[in-house]
Design a protein around this motif. Structure first.
Motif, mmCIF file in Angstrom:
data_model
loop_
_atom_site.group_PDB
_atom_site.id
_atom_site.type_symbol
_atom_site.label_atom_id
_atom_site.label_comp_id
_atom_site.label_asym_id
_atom_site.label_seq_id
_atom_site.Cartn_x
_atom_site.Cartn_y
_atom_site.Cartn_z
ATOM 1 N N LEU A 263 0.860 -1.182 0.000
ATOM 2 C CA LEU A 263 0.000 0.000 0.000
ATOM 3 C C LEU A 263 0.894 1.229 0.000
ATOM 4 N N ALA A 264 0.743 2.085 -1.003
ATOM 5 C CA ALA A 264 1.504 3.333 -1.065
ATOM 6 C C ALA A 264 0.813 4.380 -0.198
ATOM 7 N N GLY B 12 -3.223 -0.413 -3.516
ATOM 8 C CA GLY B 12 -3.748 0.946 -3.585
ATOM 9 C C GLY B 12 -2.806 2.003 -3.070
ATOM 10 N N GLY B 13 -3.213 3.243 -3.283
ATOM 11 C CA GLY B 13 -2.476 4.400 -2.798
ATOM 12 C C GLY B 13 -3.372 5.261 -1.927
ATOM 13 N N LEU B 14 -2.840 5.686 -0.806
ATOM 14 C CA LEU B 14 -3.594 6.500 0.154
ATOM 15 C C LEU B 14 -3.036 7.912 0.114
ATOM 16 N N GLN B 15 -3.894 8.884 -0.199
ATOM 17 C CA GLN B 15 -3.412 10.252 -0.308
ATOM 18 C C GLN B 15 -3.156 10.855 1.068
ATOM 19 N N ARG B 16 -2.357 11.914 1.066
ATOM 20 C CA ARG B 16 -2.056 12.616 2.322
ATOM 21 C C ARG B 16 -3.348 13.066 2.985
ATOM 22 N N LEU C 206 -9.206 4.835 3.514
ATOM 23 C CA LEU C 206 -8.810 3.476 3.159
ATOM 24 C C LEU C 206 -9.888 2.774 2.333
ATOM 25 N N ALA C 207 -11.145 3.085 2.612
ATOM 26 C CA ALA C 207 -12.255 2.455 1.893
ATOM 27 C C ALA C 207 -12.247 2.797 0.411
ATOM 28 N N ASP C 208 -11.511 3.835 0.033
ATOM 29 C CA ASP C 208 -11.479 4.272 -1.368
ATOM 30 C C ASP C 208 -10.264 3.723 -2.110
ATOM 31 N N THR C 209 -9.626 2.681 -1.560
ATOM 32 C CA THR C 209 -8.491 2.026 -2.216
ATOM 33 C C THR C 209 -8.905 0.617 -2.639
ATOM 34 N N HIS D 125 0.124 10.368 -9.777
ATOM 35 C CA HIS D 125 1.208 9.835 -8.938
ATOM 36 C C HIS D 125 0.907 8.380 -8.582
ATOM 37 N N THR D 126 -0.352 8.108 -8.242
ATOM 38 C CA THR D 126 -0.760 6.751 -7.901
ATOM 39 C C THR D 126 -0.510 5.799 -9.061
#
Length: 465
Positions: A156-157, A181-185, A222-225, A165-166
């Motif tokens: 997980l990024a 997935g990637g988790l944004q700031r 997290l639910a959006d990854t 970027h993802t």
């Protein structure tokens, strides 16, 4: 001749489990672990979270997120028999087990990677990708190949900037199946963190009025990854068979039966392993909790345990509790035992000086003075020999304590001899024993019972533990 009788195999409990790890500290694995726990709990699943290594602060977040007590796991300090026993018991009751690693995946001895391999728990790698693009794939590949036999769940990024970027990060992976997935700031600014930090680690969840809101925000992100969009059937691929230990963990003897142990417990004295409380009760102790910060007096007791914490953040309030100060003085004058760990030891001292050179008198029961500093002064696993065995634990502090009390023993690093210039001093002043050493009580219950007055303390100064 009688037929050979095969003994029954140990019972096995199956449970979905992942170990959340990272290449290094500060990558966001605590946030991800807590977010996962909250995400599962909101869907009605029974979640149990564990923390690798010695840590008091991360478990507060995991307990709030999961609604269940969080225990520590470590192959040396806790021991693999107890590790297996706790996970086996949790697997019988939980739908999912989450284990947060310590530092980097391959840091320490034994490492989180060793634990994952021995238990067969797949690793979810969390990588701070805020300053990466194609190198993300190279780092993940290196982590994957560094130690053969480590089971993998995926990567997980974390702290990703944009959708583009993802995509760059995802395309850099040699094995696309690893991408979760990637988790944004979460928040403005390059170094934004959802869970705030200070010296010694995260700010504990119970100190923030919006702690649950922070966890829910992390779970929403997290639910959006891809990881968060997996259905429960997909999670079953990470089901692990947890076996009971080959040798059941022996219960301690009732060395503290009929004795009341007063335990300081509040924001200044919060470094308490739940397993330590369990151990005291298993030895027959009655526990009486009190809050020095709330102005409470010392309960009627036979012994006192002053755990570590943050007395430096509350020094004036602690000093103002002169009633407790008098109670402790009377307790010591009566020859009743006190075991003071780290922050508990500093509170017993005569004075504390902060990093800005501001000084505050404290309880004055130990002839010593503490000075806070910016640099780390002690870190790592420690042990000490007494009562015919080895008490295990660790040290972690940003202060120096100059003490005129007798130094009756010194801790050492695991599997190393005691050295006069290493380890932590253990001081004795009357009936007080104090040290920077944080003890893991279940590793040697009889020693803890002795420190709390069940029998005379016998330091094995010649031992090479």
């Amino acid at each position: 001749m009688s037929p050979l009788i095969t003994p029954p195999s140990p019972p096995v409990h199956h449970c979905v489990a992942v170990l959340i790890a990272a290449p290094a500290s500060g990558q966001g694995k605590t946030t991800i672990t807590a977010a996962l726990a909250r995400w599962h709990a909101r869907q009605g699943r029974r979640v149990r979270v564990f923390k690798c290594g010695p840590d008091y602060l991360d478990p507060y977040w995991h307990q709030l997120a999961s609604g269940a007590t969080v225990h520590n796991l470590d192959g040396w300090m806790v021991g693999m028999d107890e590790v297996r026993a706790r996970l086996h018991a949790a697997a019988a009751q939980a739908d999912v087990i989450l284990i947060e690693g310590v530092m980097g995946l391959f840091d320490g001895s034994p490492t989180a990677a060793d634990l994952a391999t021995q238990l067969g728990v797949p690793v979810l790698l969390v990588v701070d990708a805020s300053a990466m693009a194609g190198s993300f794939g190279a780092l993940v590949l290196g982590m994957q190949q560094y130690q053969p036999g480590v089971p993998w769940a995926g990567v997980l990024a974390n702290r990703v900037a944009t959708g583009m970027h993802t995509q760059m990060l995802q395309s850099s992976l040699r094995d696309p199946q690893l991408w979760l997935g990637g988790l944004q700031r979460m928040g403005p600014g390059k170094d934004a963190q959802l869970l705030p930090e200070r010296h010694l680690g995260l700010v504990a969840a119970h100190e923030l009025p919006d702690a649950m809101a922070r966890l829910n925000a992390a779970a929403d992100a997290l639910a959006d990854t891809p990881l968060g969009r997996m259905d429960w059937q997909d999670w079953q691929r990470w089901s692990v068979a947890f076996e009971a230990p080959a040798q059941p963990v022996a219960a301690p003897q009732p060395w503290l039966r009929g004795r009341t142990v007063a335990v300081a417990s509040d924001a200044a004295f919060s470094f308490i392993y739940p397993a330590n409380l369990d151990c005291l009760q298993a030895m027959g102790a009655n526990l009486a909790f009190f809050s020095p910060l709330a102005g409470e007096r010392l309960p009627v007791c036979d012994a006192v345990w002053l755990p570590g914490g943050y007395p430096e953040l509350h020094a004036a309030t602690l000093a103002a509790n002169t009633g407790l100060q008098a109670d402790l003085q009377q307790h010591v004058q009566a020859g009743k035992p006190v075991w003071a760990e780290c922050g508990g030891m500093l509170a017993l001292g005569q004075r504390m000086t902060d990093a800005q050179d501001q000084s505050q008198p404290l309880w004055g029961i130990l002839p010593g003075e503490a000075r806070m500093q910016e640099r780390l002064a002690g870190l790592g696993m420690q042990q000490c020999a007494l009562q015919g065995g080895v008490l295990r634990g660790h040290t972690f502090h940003y202060s120096r304590f100059t003490c005129q009390a007798a130094e009756v023993a010194r801790t050492s690093r695991p599997r190393q001899p005691v050295a006069p210039d290493k380890g932590e001093a253990i001081y004795q002043h009357g009936s007080v024993h104090a040290s920077y050493f944080h003890a893991w009580f279940p590793s040697h219950p009889r020693a803890v019972a002795a420190l709390l007055g069940a029998e005379p303390v016998q330091w094995d100064t010649a031992a090479q533990p």
